[in-house]
Design an enzyme around this catalytic site. Sequence first.
Site, short mmCIF file in Angstrom:
data_model
loop_
_atom_site.label_atom_id
_atom_site.label_comp_id
_atom_site.label_asym_id
_atom_site.label_seq_id
_atom_site.Cartn_x
_atom_site.Cartn_y
_atom_site.Cartn_z
N HIS A 171 0.85 -1.21 0.00
CA HIS A 171 0.00 0.00 0.00
C HIS A 171 0.88 1.25 0.00
O HIS A 171 0.60 2.23 -0.70
CB HIS A 171 -0.89 0.03 1.25
CG HIS A 171 -1.95 -1.03 1.30
ND1 HIS A 171 -2.21 -1.77 2.43
CD2 HIS A 171 -2.82 -1.48 0.36
CE1 HIS A 171 -3.21 -2.61 2.20
NE2 HIS A 171 -3.59 -2.46 0.94
N ARG A 186 -2.11 -6.59 -8.13
CA ARG A 186 -1.02 -7.56 -7.98
C ARG A 186 -1.15 -8.71 -8.95
O ARG A 186 -0.19 -9.43 -9.21
CB ARG A 186 -1.06 -8.15 -6.55
CG ARG A 186 -0.77 -7.16 -5.46
CD ARG A 186 -1.26 -7.67 -4.13
NE ARG A 186 -2.71 -7.89 -4.18
CZ ARG A 186 -3.46 -8.22 -3.16
NH1 ARG A 186 -2.92 -8.42 -1.99
NH2 ARG A 186 -4.76 -8.39 -3.30
N SER A 216 -3.09 -7.64 3.18
CA SER A 216 -3.42 -7.45 4.60
C SER A 216 -3.84 -8.78 5.22
O SER A 216 -3.53 -9.05 6.39
CB SER A 216 -4.56 -6.43 4.74
OG SER A 216 -4.17 -5.19 4.22
#
Length: 162
Positions: free
Chosen positions: A14, A89, A127
Site C-alpha cells: 500500500h 497484484r 493485509s
Amino acid sequence: MLFPGTFDPFTRGHRDIARRASRLCDKLVIAVMENANKNPMFTPDERVDLIERSIAGEDLQNVEVMHWDGLLVELYRQLGCCACVRGIRSESDFRYEAELALANRLLYPDYDAILLPCRDDLSLISSSIVKEVGYYGGDISKMVPAEIIDTVNAKLMKGRQQ
Ligand code: PNS
C-alpha cells in the site's frame, strides 16, 4: 486523487502505491473505508493512525489520510477527485478492480480509476496474509512498514489471546 481501501492493516505494498500515486497528482487522499464483505480487525482510528505513522518519515507533503464510512463515489464527488488509484497484484485483482470501477461509474459517471501494477517484490503481500502470519507469531517485517510492526503484532497477539 483518492486512494481508497480497507487497509486492515496498511502494508508495504500500500505504501509503495501511495508513494507512486503521490507523484502523479497534486494531492492524494488516502481514505480508510469499509468493505461490506470484510470484518476489519483494526478500528478505523487505528487504521488511520497506522497509515499516518507509516508515511510520516516519507517526503509525502501532498498526502492526507482520512476515514470515510459511506459510498466511495460520494467522497469522490465531495472532494472533486479526478480519479481513484488502486494497486493491482494479479489478474484476479484486475478483474475485481474492473468490476469495482464499472459499478462506481454506474453510480457516478464521472468516476475514473487508475490501476497501478505493484512492484514485483511486493506482489504477494496482502493485509490478509499479514494477519494470518502475524496471528501465528510469524515474521511480518517484510510485509508492513517498520514503523508499525510492533503495533500490528501487539494487536494480532491480543486477538489470539481472546
Ligand atoms: O481494500 P479493499 O477492501 O479492496 O477496498 C475496497 C473498498 C473499500 C474501496 C470498497 O469496498 C468500497 O468502495 N467501499 C465503500 C462502499 C462503496 O462505495 N461500495 C461500492 C463499491 S462498488
